[in-house]
Write an enzyme that holds these catalytic residues in place. Structure first.
Site, short mmCIF file in Angstrom:
data_model
loop_
_atom_site.label_atom_id
_atom_site.label_comp_id
_atom_site.label_asym_id
_atom_site.label_seq_id
_atom_site.Cartn_x
_atom_site.Cartn_y
_atom_site.Cartn_z
N ASP A 291 112.98 19.45 2.22
CA ASP A 291 111.46 19.36 2.36
C ASP A 291 111.02 19.08 1.03
O ASP A 291 112.39 19.56 0.27
CB ASP A 291 110.86 20.34 2.64
CG ASP A 291 108.93 20.15 3.02
OD1 ASP A 291 109.36 18.96 4.45
OD2 ASP A 291 109.12 20.35 2.41
N HIS B 249 106.40 28.17 4.93
CA HIS B 249 106.15 28.93 4.52
C HIS B 249 105.69 29.64 5.32
O HIS B 249 104.70 30.36 4.40
CB HIS B 249 104.95 27.22 3.76
CG HIS B 249 105.08 26.03 2.91
ND1 HIS B 249 106.12 26.81 1.82
CD2 HIS B 249 104.93 24.75 2.99
CE1 HIS B 249 106.23 25.39 2.34
NE2 HIS B 249 105.63 24.57 2.60
#
Length: 118
Positions: free
Chosen positions: A57, A20
């Site tokens: 993910d 991220h």
């Protein structure tokens, strides 16, 4: 050992991926994009001609994709929950239509799962 020339290829399972973290912006508990930094260094030092990053993910690896969005030497493949862009990190960037830009067009592959209405 790949970088030293002892073996010709490798698969690395990396946790946490830091996927991220964006350039200049920590996000989603990610300060550094560990996988992205490793791939960039391998390319920069000519240890690898091409890199494949598979990001599996529940969340889209927005930072990793953005880092290589215009780079045809890195193929970024992400499987993640998307829910029409409403699931974290919450944008259309993780949609299947987001596939890279410029020279990197086609080198980002998103497989978004929409579970909200399932």
């Amino acid at each position: 050992r790949v970088c030293a020339g002892d073996v010709s290829s490798a698969a690395c399972i990396v946790r946490p991926p830091g996927h991220h973290a964006e350039c200049g912006c920590a996000m989603g508990f990610s300060v550094f994009g560990n996988v992205a930094v490793a791939a960039a260094v391998a390319r920069e030092r000519d240890w690898a001609q091409r890199v494949l990053i598979v990001d599996w993910d529940v969340h889209h690896g927005n930072g990793t994709q953005r880092m290589f969005d215009e780079d045809p030497s890195v193929l970024f493949f992400s499987l993640h929950r998307h829910d029409g862009g409403m699931f974290y990190p919450g944008s259309s960037f993780g949609d299947y239509t987001s596939h890279g830009k410029g020279a990197g067009a086609g080198y980002s592959v998103n497989v978004p799962w929409d579970l909200r209405d399932a």
